[in-house]
Design a protein around this motif. Structure first.
Motif, PDB file in Angstrom:
ATOM      1  N   ILE A 258      23.361 -27.753 -19.679  1.00  0.00           N
ATOM      2  CA  ILE A 258      23.506 -26.746 -18.619  1.00  0.00           C
ATOM      3  C   ILE A 258      22.195 -26.013 -18.343  1.00  0.00           C
ATOM      4  O   ILE A 258      22.189 -24.956 -17.718  1.00  0.00           O
ATOM      5  N   GLN A 259      21.075 -26.578 -18.823  1.00  0.00           N
ATOM      6  CA  GLN A 259      19.805 -25.870 -18.694  1.00  0.00           C
ATOM      7  C   GLN A 259      19.425 -25.593 -17.238  1.00  0.00           C
ATOM      8  O   GLN A 259      18.698 -24.634 -16.950  1.00  0.00           O
ATOM      9  N   ASP A 260      19.937 -26.416 -16.297  1.00  0.00           N
ATOM     10  CA  ASP A 260      19.623 -26.189 -14.891  1.00  0.00           C
ATOM     11  C   ASP A 260      20.383 -24.996 -14.317  1.00  0.00           C
ATOM     12  O   ASP A 260      20.082 -24.541 -13.211  1.00  0.00           O
ATOM     13  N   ARG A 261      21.372 -24.487 -15.073  1.00  0.00           N
ATOM     14  CA  ARG A 261      22.130 -23.316 -14.623  1.00  0.00           C
ATOM     15  C   ARG A 261      21.758 -22.047 -15.397  1.00  0.00           C
ATOM     16  O   ARG A 261      22.346 -20.995 -15.160  1.00  0.00           O
ATOM     17  N   VAL A 262      20.818 -22.147 -16.316  1.00  0.00           N
ATOM     18  CA  VAL A 262      20.473 -21.029 -17.192  1.00  0.00           C
ATOM     19  C   VAL A 262      19.047 -20.571 -16.918  1.00  0.00           C
ATOM     20  O   VAL A 262      18.109 -21.378 -16.902  1.00  0.00           O
ATOM     21  N   ILE A 263      18.896 -19.261 -16.707  1.00  0.00           N
ATOM     22  CA  ILE A 263      17.570 -18.660 -16.527  1.00  0.00           C
ATOM     23  C   ILE A 263      17.351 -17.662 -17.653  1.00  0.00           C
ATOM     24  O   ILE A 263      18.159 -16.751 -17.854  1.00  0.00           O
ATOM     25  N   MET A 264      16.263 -17.862 -18.398  1.00  0.00           N
ATOM     26  CA  MET A 264      15.905 -16.943 -19.482  1.00  0.00           C
ATOM     27  C   MET A 264      14.453 -16.508 -19.280  1.00  0.00           C
ATOM     28  O   MET A 264      13.525 -17.200 -19.704  1.00  0.00           O
ATOM     29  N   PRO A 265      14.241 -15.366 -18.613  1.00  0.00           N
ATOM     30  CA  PRO A 265      12.882 -14.934 -18.287  1.00  0.00           C
ATOM     31  C   PRO A 265      12.114 -14.315 -19.447  1.00  0.00           C
ATOM     32  O   PRO A 265      10.944 -13.977 -19.309  1.00  0.00           O
ATOM     33  N   GLY A 266      12.755 -14.138 -20.606  1.00  0.00           N
ATOM     34  CA  GLY A 266      12.104 -13.468 -21.727  1.00  0.00           C
ATOM     35  C   GLY A 266      12.168 -11.959 -21.571  1.00  0.00           C
ATOM     36  O   GLY A 266      12.959 -11.416 -20.793  1.00  0.00           O
TER      37      GLY A 266
END
Length: 399
Positions: A258-266
């Motif tokens: 599901i990495q294309d649906r997950v945003i982790m900006p830090g």
């Protein structure tokens, strides 16, 4: 506090913030109108005891300068030791604010159930727990975040009559923010489709926060034939923040596909944090069922509610209390702790109904309006008055 007629000055622990890498720290900073004074000796004490002695000496200098009516120590017990020592020297009453349980936070930081069990049974955990309880019992007044925490302090030997509950509060200005999720995403340049339904959190990324449960829940939704195609196509996740769990969360998203649906900006700048919250359609607080999560109320849910966002929280005592208003109404959706399927259902229920989300956000906003810092400060004043009364009674009794 100045709005309530209380002047204050804060003293940070010995060596901070140099000890966390800010080598050019100033002797003083002004943050949100509060003066923060540093304890930065020319030579740092070599032992914890010597560093506490340096902090006591610096505190005594501030007492001479500021002439306070009350000494206010916040978690953990090392700060209480400093306040207690200064109180003994000056006769100024002291208050201990217990905003967390040090040993439970340490236990929860362990990654596996086996290591957490070993930490829980350790001598360190028992000694820290006993020391914090002992110091809280000796303070003139005790302040804590929730009734759940107050009950725990009673179990540790603190008289219920000296405890004041002051829930996490919010800046009144947050209640007036009306930025839509799409407006916040535009401001941040968030790369999601215009019709995206975004769930997530702005949080420290540590294991007990349970963000892995959120990723598993989203995976279930995306791969479920029982969820409408519209919800599946729109669903995205944003988890903003940094911490020890970040690498494993990134790896888990890839493992689940599901990495294309997950945003982790830090880690995001403090001044931008509210925009990341506003970019979410639903804020999720999926804490695991651990002692620290059952007892300690986090700040983030009430801030999200102030910003008008519907919130889903794990169904744990401290979190239930955090989202319950003065009339006993629960103003968030509860989901079983540690249960991806239960969390998935809560998310789908909100995604399916604009009206349900709007009603929940409205109740949440009203709850947050009860917890502005100005209203919370009045409770602090009551605790300070009690500490001063206890101090006077002790002086009279000792004559």
């Amino acid at each position: 506090m100045s709005e309530a007629g209380i002047d204050s000055v804060a003293l940070t622990r010995t060596g901070y913030p140099v000890m966390v890498g800010k080598f050019w720290a100033k002797d003083e900073d002004l943050v949100d109108g509060i003066r923060y004074t540093r304890c930065l000796p020319g030579r740092l004490g070599e032992t914890p005891e010597s560093r506490l002695e340096q902090e006591v000496a610096r505190a005594m200098e501030l007492v001479d300068e500021f002439d306070p009516h009350v000494l206010h120590a916040t978690t953990d017990y090392r700060n209480a030791l400093v306040a207690q020592a200064v109180s003994a020297e000056t006769g100024i009453p002291w208050v201990f604010e217990v905003r967390g349980l040090m040993e439970q936070t340490w236990i929860a930081s362990h990654r596996t159930p086996t290591s957490r069990e070993a930490a829980s049974a350790s001598q360190k955990a028992s000694l820290v727990s006993a020391r914090e309880g002992e110091l809280a019992a000796q303070a003139g007044a005790v302040i804590t975040l929730s009734q759940t925490m107050a009950d725990e302090l009673e179990r540790r030997g603190v008289d219920a009559g000296v405890i004041t509950v002051v829930p996490n509060g919010v800046e009144k200005s947050l209640l007036d923010q009306d930025l839509t999720p799409q407006g916040a995403r535009n401001r941040l340049g968030l790369d999601v489709p215009p019709d995206a339904f975004v769930v997530g959190a702005v949080s420290a990324l540590v294991p007990y926060e349970g963000h892995d449960v959120l990723l598993h829940a989203v995976s279930e939704i995306l791969h479920s034939s029982h969820v409408s195609q519209v919800v599946r196509d729109r669903l995205h996740v944003v988890i903003a923040g940094d911490g020890t769990a970040a690498p494993s969360l990134i790896a888990l998203a890839a493992e689940l596909g599901i990495q294309d649906r997950v945003i982790m900006p830090g880690r995001v700048p403090r001044e931008e944090a509210k925009f990341w919250v506003q970019a979410l359609d639903v804020v999720v607080v999926p804490r695991l069922d651990l002692d620290v999560s059952r007892a300690v109320t986090p700040q983030k849910p009430v801030e999200a509610m102030a910003l008008g966002r519907p919130v889903v929280v794990s169904d744990l005592p401290a979190l239930r209390e955090c989202v319950t208003n003065s009339r006993g109404q629960i103003c968030a959706t509860l989901a079983p702790a540690g249960d991806p399927s239960g969390l998935a259902q809560a998310i789908v229920d909100l995604a399916d109904s604009d009206r349900r989300r709007a009603a929940l956000a409205d109740r949440a906003h009203q709850l947050a309006s009860e917890r502005t810092w100005l209203s919370m400060v009045r409770r602090y004043v009551a605790a300070y008055d009690r500490a001063q009364w206890e101090c006077r009674e002790g002086a009279v009794g000792g004559d």
